[in-house]
Design a protein around this motif. Sequence first.
Motif, short mmCIF file in Angstrom:
data_model
loop_
_atom_site.label_atom_id
_atom_site.label_comp_id
_atom_site.label_asym_id
_atom_site.label_seq_id
_atom_site.Cartn_x
_atom_site.Cartn_y
_atom_site.Cartn_z
N TRP A 12 0.84 -1.19 0.00
CA TRP A 12 0.00 0.00 0.00
C TRP A 12 0.88 1.25 0.00
O TRP A 12 1.99 1.25 0.55
CB TRP A 12 -0.90 0.01 1.23
N GLN A 14 1.86 4.87 1.23
CA GLN A 14 1.78 5.75 2.40
C GLN A 14 2.25 7.12 1.92
O GLN A 14 3.41 7.30 1.57
CB GLN A 14 2.68 5.25 3.53
N SER A 15 1.31 8.07 1.86
CA SER A 15 1.58 9.36 1.24
C SER A 15 0.94 10.49 2.01
O SER A 15 -0.07 10.30 2.70
CB SER A 15 1.03 9.35 -0.20
N THR A 18 -3.90 12.84 0.62
CA THR A 18 -5.04 12.13 1.19
C THR A 18 -6.35 12.46 0.48
O THR A 18 -7.32 11.74 0.64
CB THR A 18 -5.21 12.44 2.69
N TRP A 34 5.96 6.52 0.50
CA TRP A 34 6.47 5.20 0.89
C TRP A 34 5.55 4.14 0.30
O TRP A 34 4.34 4.34 0.19
CB TRP A 34 6.48 5.05 2.41
N ARG A 36 4.61 0.34 1.34
CA ARG A 36 4.75 -0.65 2.41
C ARG A 36 4.31 -1.99 1.84
O ARG A 36 3.16 -2.19 1.46
CB ARG A 36 3.87 -0.27 3.59
N ARG A 109 9.53 -1.37 3.74
CA ARG A 109 9.07 -0.13 3.11
C ARG A 109 10.18 0.43 2.24
O ARG A 109 11.35 0.37 2.59
CB ARG A 109 8.67 0.91 4.15
N ASP A 119 -2.77 8.27 -0.26
CA ASP A 119 -2.52 7.38 0.87
C ASP A 119 -3.54 6.23 0.87
O ASP A 119 -4.73 6.45 0.69
CB ASP A 119 -2.62 8.18 2.16
N GLY A 120 -3.04 5.02 1.06
CA GLY A 120 -3.91 3.86 1.12
C GLY A 120 -4.15 3.18 -0.22
O GLY A 120 -4.82 2.15 -0.27
#
Length: 131
Positions: A12, A14-15, A18, A34, A36, A109, A119-120
């Motif tokens: 996923w 990670q930012s 959003t 990132w 992950r 990561r 994100d996500g």
Amino acid sequence: MQMNYGLVPIGWVQSALTVLDDSPNQREGAPRAWIRFDEQVAEGAKDLRPGDEIVVLTWLHRSRRDELSTHPQNDMSQPLTGVFSTCSPNRPNPIGLHRARIVARAGLRIEVDALEAIDGTPVVDVKPAIG
């Protein structure tokens, strides 16, 4: 012939991004982010190193899947264009294609220099960039 295809996320995003409308259309202006990785794919990610150029494939899970034409870059002065001739995230199979350079690694990561996914966002594959 197989009619259904399943994608399983390998990780996923990670930012700091959003809000969908805040994400840039292309790499320009995208923040570092990132990726992950899921523990189940740790073996596949073990050789990724800072400096590597990669292509990240994501599933743009918040994109519309019923759009077949669009005004490129939401510019209404541009004629409607079929989504397969554009980089629109809205398409029947919303697969994101992102070229990036790995700048850091921490366990499962990796940090990349720019990624326009929010994100996500599920990551479905990572490949070395060729050419």
